[in-house]
Design an enzyme around this catalytic site. Structure first.
Site, mmCIF file in Angstrom:
data_model
loop_
_atom_site.group_PDB
_atom_site.id
_atom_site.type_symbol
_atom_site.label_atom_id
_atom_site.label_comp_id
_atom_site.label_asym_id
_atom_site.label_seq_id
_atom_site.Cartn_x
_atom_site.Cartn_y
_atom_site.Cartn_z
ATOM 1 N N HIS A 193 -11.327 -6.813 7.893
ATOM 2 C CA HIS A 193 -11.840 -6.459 6.740
ATOM 3 C C HIS A 193 -13.167 -5.899 6.324
ATOM 4 O O HIS A 193 -13.639 -5.673 5.097
ATOM 5 C CB HIS A 193 -11.567 -7.602 5.760
ATOM 6 C CG HIS A 193 -10.154 -8.363 5.564
ATOM 7 N ND1 HIS A 193 -9.540 -8.911 6.592
ATOM 8 C CD2 HIS A 193 -9.155 -8.078 4.508
ATOM 9 C CE1 HIS A 193 -8.530 -9.551 6.424
ATOM 10 N NE2 HIS A 193 -8.105 -8.755 5.069
ATOM 11 N N GLU B 10 0.766 -1.311 -0.074
ATOM 12 C CA GLU B 10 0.128 -0.156 -0.007
ATOM 13 C C GLU B 10 0.739 1.165 -0.036
ATOM 14 O O GLU B 10 0.480 2.359 -0.598
ATOM 15 C CB GLU B 10 -0.947 -0.129 1.314
ATOM 16 C CG GLU B 10 -2.069 -1.050 1.207
ATOM 17 C CD GLU B 10 -1.681 -2.421 1.400
ATOM 18 O OE1 GLU B 10 -2.446 -3.320 1.005
ATOM 19 O OE2 GLU B 10 -0.611 -2.656 2.124
#
Length: 326
Positions: free
Chosen positions: A129, A60
């Site tokens: 998540h 990321e």
């Protein structure tokens, strides 16, 4: 009129902007060859080509570092962070670099970039998540924050975000991806405006302010409330930053009651800011308390029944409003 899924609309929106402007580039993990983990970017590699649709390393920091550098040098990147909670891994780049650098350079550098990510629960992905983190972004000066609820809004708001001179956080709700919507057919681009809420159901008795998936639950709840004589006006916020306070305040002036429906954990959710604004600016219009319908301040469970019992449901919205509005 064409019928599109929210998932299809993402790919169409990105393709529209890649076609509209050669300076737009798209990068992220598995977004090109695999078409995205949620299959929301299928076909873009074949349509646009590998120069401007790029798979990135599983990092990321690398994705957003590259996007920031690209924006600084004149490109308009769209960067995907696969799950919204992965923003925690690269939050320093978002909060301390992307959000602040235009200000810190006195406008000598601009950062026209969009960070797309899959947000929200309801898909049984578990605590790590399934969070809704739009309130994280809302708290950082320098970021614009958008969360569409329909296919046409996904296309139009994504276009507005890509064409905006500032960094925009674009939250797509995972549970909305398979939903189908009617989208008007047009020969031109679909371009919306940031900072404009929509009244998606007019009403006279109560105002319900919602975002993304919760808009659909608020609409379903409004239909049930109508059966017991409560006429609910439903507002789709669409954009948290900038926030369309005028539409919300005008609605409360008419209905005299405010309810927010949000997936954020109750502590410091975006509804608290909306309630604060209404409390300060429309206090004398109110006939009852400001009511927030939220997720409890707990990690989201993965078990079906527990997750469903945690996120605001249609039944909980109806029962809360029925109990407090009469």
């Amino acid at each position: 009129m064409a019928e599109l899924t929210y998932r299809d609309a993402v790919a169409i929106g990105i393709a529209q902007e890649l076609t509209h402007d050669p300076n737009v580039v798209f990068l992220g993990e598995d977004v090109a060859g695999a078409g995205g983990v949620f299959k929301a970017t299928t076909g873009l590699l074949e349509q646009i080509g590998p120069t401007r649709v790029r798979d990135a390393p599983k990092s990321e920091q690398a994705i957003l570092g590259a996007a920031m550098g690209a924006a600084m040098t004149g490109l308009r990147p769209i960067a995907e962070i696969m799950f919204c909670v992965f923003l925690a891994v690269c939050w320093d780049i978002v909060a301390n670099e992307i959000a602040k650098s235009r200000y810190m350079t006195a406008g000598q550098m601009s950062f026209p970039l969009v960070i797309r990510t899959a947000n929200g629960g309801g898909s049984r992905f578990g605590a790590q998540h399934s969070q809704s983190v739009e309130n994280w972004a809302m708290a950082i000066p320098g970021l614009k924050v958008v969360a569409p609820s329909t296919a046409v809004d996904t296309i139009g708001l994504l276009a507005a975000a890509v064409r905006d001179p500032d960094p925009v956080m674009f939250f797509e709700h995972k549970s909305c991806y398979p939903m189908k919507f009617d989208v008007p057919e047009t020969d031109g681009d679909i371009v919306d405006e940031l900072g404009v809420a929509k009244i998606v159901r007019p009403g006279s008795d109560v105002t319900i302010v919602a975002l993304a998936l919760m808009v659909h639950r608020a609409l379903d709840a409004a239909e049930q409330l109508a059966e017991i004589g409560i006429d609910a006006e439903v507002i789709d916020v669409r954009s948290l930053v900038p926030l369309d306070t005028r539409t919300i305040l005008d609605s409360v002036a008419k209905t005299s009651r405010l309810y927010t429906v949000e997936e954020n954990p109750r502590l410091c959710g975006w509804g608290a800011e909306v309630a604060s604004i209404v409390g300060e600016e429309a206090f004398w219009d109110l006939d009852g308390p400001l009511v927030r319908i939220t997720t409890p301040h707990v990690p989201l469970p993965a078990a079906d029944a527990l997750e469903d019992g945690t996120i605001p449901s249609v039944d909980r919205i109806v029962e809360t409003i029925r109990r407090t509005a009469q």
